[in-house]
Design an enzyme around this catalytic site. Structure first.
Site, PDB file in Angstrom:
ATOM      1  N   ASP A   1      -1.649   6.585   3.640  1.00  0.00           N
ATOM      2  CA  ASP A   1      -1.723   8.129   2.646  1.00  0.00           C
ATOM      3  C   ASP A   1      -2.028   9.279   2.426  1.00  0.00           C
ATOM      4  OD1 ASP A   1      -0.461   6.345  -1.130  1.00  0.00           O
ATOM      5  OD2 ASP A   1      -2.294   7.947  -1.152  1.00  0.00           O
TER       6      ASP A   1
ATOM      7  N   TYR B   1      -2.143  15.053  -6.833  1.00  0.00           N
ATOM      8  CA  TYR B   1      -0.653  14.596  -6.978  1.00  0.00           C
ATOM      9  C   TYR B   1       0.611  16.352  -7.764  1.00  0.00           C
ATOM     10  CZ  TYR B   1      -0.973   9.686  -5.735  1.00  0.00           C
ATOM     11  OH  TYR B   1      -1.080   9.146  -5.005  1.00  0.00           O
TER      12      TYR B   1
ATOM     13  N   HIS C   1       0.509  -0.592   2.201  1.00  0.00           N
ATOM     14  CA  HIS C   1       0.047   0.218   1.704  1.00  0.00           C
ATOM     15  C   HIS C   1      -1.359   0.350   2.486  1.00  0.00           C
ATOM     16  CE1 HIS C   1       0.852   4.618   0.898  1.00  0.00           C
ATOM     17  NE2 HIS C   1      -0.533   3.990  -0.053  1.00  0.00           N
TER      18      HIS C   1
END
Length: 485
Positions: free
Chosen positions: A251, A401, A458
Site C-alpha cells: 500500500d 491521499y 492486500h
C-alpha cells in the site's frame, strides 16, 4: 559518477592498436569512410545509452519542516522510549459513544456490496462494547519496544525489535512500512517470524508509523507526501545507526519504500514489496494487454498472469471503480468526511473494517459478514481501529491521499524514475491489481525474486504472516548470496 567516454571515438586516436587503426583508413573510399563513421557513431551512441540506462537513477532527497510555526535553529535528536497508555476515562468515553450509535437496516441480500452490512456491524459493535478488552490489547501492543524521535519538527513513532541471534546467523536491519487503513500493528504477527529464524539471516526490524498515522505526529503544513515520508524514514535509520538496510512495504508503504530506494540506493540493500507498482500506460504495455490473453509467451506473460489479469475490464476497471470511492473523497476533501469518522467510533470502525473485508478478497462483498473473521480476529481488527480512534489520526491519515494526488501522480519525479536496487516482489492473488513481472521490470530494473503467492490479499503481513516471512527471507538470502550491488 565517472563521466562515460563514448567508445565510438577510439578510431580517431592515432596509432591505436585496434581493428581499424588510423593508418588503414586511407585504403577506404569516401563512401565507405562515411558509412564506417556513421556505423561507429551509431554503435557508440547505443552503448552510451545503455550505459546511461543501466546507471542508478535517483530522486532528489530535499529537506522539510513539518512542525508548527517556524523552524527553530536546532532540533532535539534524542530517541525516547514510548509506552502506549490508556485510561478509564478514555474507555468510558468510547462506551458512551458506542451506546449512542444509530443504526440503519441494510437492504435485503445486499451483503457488503453497499458497504459495511449494518446487521453484522451490530454484532461487531456488541463484541466491542461487551467483550473487547482495550487494556489487555494495550499490554499486547507494548510487548515490543516503542520509541519516538523528532524529525523535521514532528514526533516519529516506531517499533524496534531486536532479533534472537543463533550461531552463524547474520543480523540484517529491516524497515517495514504499513499503509492505509493499517498501522504498525499489521506486522505483529510477522515480527516473531523475522526476528527468530532458522535461516542464515535474521532481522532487526523497525516498524515506523507514517506521520499522521497512529502515534506519529501529523504534519502541520501542507505538502507531506510519500517522498517526504521516505526522507524522514531515511533520517530515522541514520539516527539509529544503520548505514545499509532492507525495506519492505505494501500500500502506501510500497510507495514510501520505493522512494527510499530511489533517494539513496547506496543505503538500501534490497526492496521487498507485496504491492507491485508499475506504469501501465506505455504503448508496449497496452499492446501486451491485447496480445497477452491469446499469446502470452510473446509478451512475457505466464499462465498465472493471464488468469489474474483477465477479463481485464472487469478485474482492472470495473472492480477498481467499485472499490475506490473512498480515494476520490480522501484525495479531494478529506477533512469533511473525516469529521464524522473522528467523532463516531462505530462510523470509524465501519469505514476501516470494510476495507479489511473487500481488500482481502473481493468475493467477500457477497457475504453478510464480509468474511472478516475468515482471516482476522475481531480483537486484532478492533485494535487497529483503536489505534486510529485513540490518536484522532483518521483525518491526517486521509489527508495523505490529497497530498499525494493533488497533482498528476504519473508525471511526478518518482513515477518516471526507475528503481535500481535489488527487488523482491510478492504477488498475492487477491491483491486489488495484478502486475506481471514483465511490467514490473520496466520500473524495477533488478528484480531478484518474483513470487506468485498461493493465497492472500492486500493486508498480506496480517493475513498470511508465514507466507510473507518466507518470501522476505528467501529474497534476502538471494541478495546476500549474490551481492546486493
Amino acid at each position: 559518477m565517472q563521466p562515460y567516454c563514448c567508445p565510438s571515438a577510439w578510431w580517431m586516436v592515432p596509432n591505436h592498436n585496434f581493428l581499424f587503426p588510423v593508418e588503414t583508413l586511407g585504403n577506404f573510399d569516401r563512401s565507405k569512410l562515411q558509412l564506417l563513421a556513421l556505423s561507429s557513431a551509431g554503435v557508440g551512441a547505443l552503448l552510451c545509452y545503455l550505459a546511461w540506462k543501466q546507471s542508478p537513477k535517483t530522486i532528489p532527497i530535499g529537506d522539510g519542516w513539518w512542525g508548527a510555526g517556524e523552524k527553530p535553529l536546532t532540533e532535539d535528536e534524542a530517541v525516547h522510549r514510548f509506552v502506549v497508555k490508556t485510561s478509564v476515562e478514555e474507555i468510558e468515553d468510547l462506551h458512551r459513544r458506542i451506546d449512542q450509535t444509530r443504526f440503519t437496516d441494510p437492504l435485503e441480500d445486499s451483503g457488503f456490496n453497499y458497504g459495511f452490512n449494518s446487521s453484522y456491524l451490530r454484532r461487531v459493535v456488541s463484541y466491542w462494547r461487551q467483550e473487547f478488552d482495550w487494556e489487555k490489547q494495550v499490554k499486547l501492543i507494548n510487548q515490543y519496544p516503542h520509541f519516538k524521535t523528532k524529525i523535521e519538527g514532528i514526533d516519529v513513532h516506531f517499533v524496534h525489535v531486536r532479533p534472537v541471534q543463533k550461531a552463524g546467523q547474520t543480523v540484517l536491519p529491516l524497515m517495514m512500512v504499513h499503509g492505509w487503513p493499517g498501522s504498525f500493528y499489521e506486522f505483529y504477527g510477522i515480527l516473531p517470524l523475522l526476528t527468530k529464524t532458522d535461516s542464515d539471516v535474521v532481522f532487526e526490524v523497525i516498524c515506523p508509523s507514517i506521520p499522521g498515522y497512529g502515534y506519529s505526529e501529523a504534519p502541520h503544513k501542507k505538502g507531506f507526501n510519500t517522498m517526504e515520508a521516505a526522507r524522514i524514514f531515511h533520517k530515522l535509520m541514520e539516527r539509529l545507526g544503520f548505514i545499509e538496510f532492507y525495506v519492505q512495504g505494501g500500500d502506501w508503504g510500497a510507495f514510501i519504500t520505493s522512494n527510499m530506494a530511489q533517494m539513496k540506493p547506496e543505503c538500501v540493500r534490497g526492496l521487498h514489496l507485496n504491492m507491485v507498482i508499475a506504469r501501465t500506460d506505455s504503448f508496449g504495455q497496452l499492446l501486451s494487454l491485447v496480445i497477452g490473453r491469446y499469446l502470452p509467451f510473446l509478451v512475457g506473460f505466464t499462465k498465472e498472469d493471464v488468469r489474474r489479469l483477465y477479463p481485464y475490464m472487469e478485474k482492472n476497471i470495473y472492480d477498481i471503480m467499485r472499490e475506490t470511492g473512498y480515494l476520490h473523497i480522501q484525495a479531494t476533501k478529506p477533512d469533511t468526511a473525516g469529521c464524522g469518522l473522528n467523532d463516531s467510533p462505530v462510523g470509524l470502525a465501519a469505514y476501516i473494517l470494510e476495507k479489511f473485508s473487500s481488500w482481502t478478497d473481493l468475493g467477500n462483498r457477497d457475504l453478510e459478514d464480509g468474511g472478516l473473521e475468515r482471516k482476522f480476529s475481531l480483537d486484532d481488527l478492533l485494535t487497529n481501529v483503536m489505534i486510529y480512534w485513540t490518536t484522532c489520526s483518521i483525518i491526517p491519515s486521509m489527508r495523505f491521499y490529497k497530498e499525494n494526488l493533488k497533482k498528476d501522480f504519473k508525471t511526478r519525479v518518482d513515477r518516471v524514475t526507475s528503481v535500481s536496487v535489488p527487488t523482491g516482489l510478492a504477488a498475492f492473488p487477491d491483491e486489488l491489481l495484478h502486475c506481471p513481472r514483465a511490467w514490473a521490470s520496466s520500473r524495477f530494473t533488478d528484480v531478484r525474486s518474483f513470487t506468485y503467492m498461493s493465497r492472500g490479499g492486500h493486508f498480506a503481513a496480517m493475513e498470511e504472516p508465514q507466507l510473507m516471512a518466507d518470501d522476505i527471507i528467501q529474497f534476502v538470502e538471494k541478495v546476500e548470496s549474490k551481492g546486493h550491488k
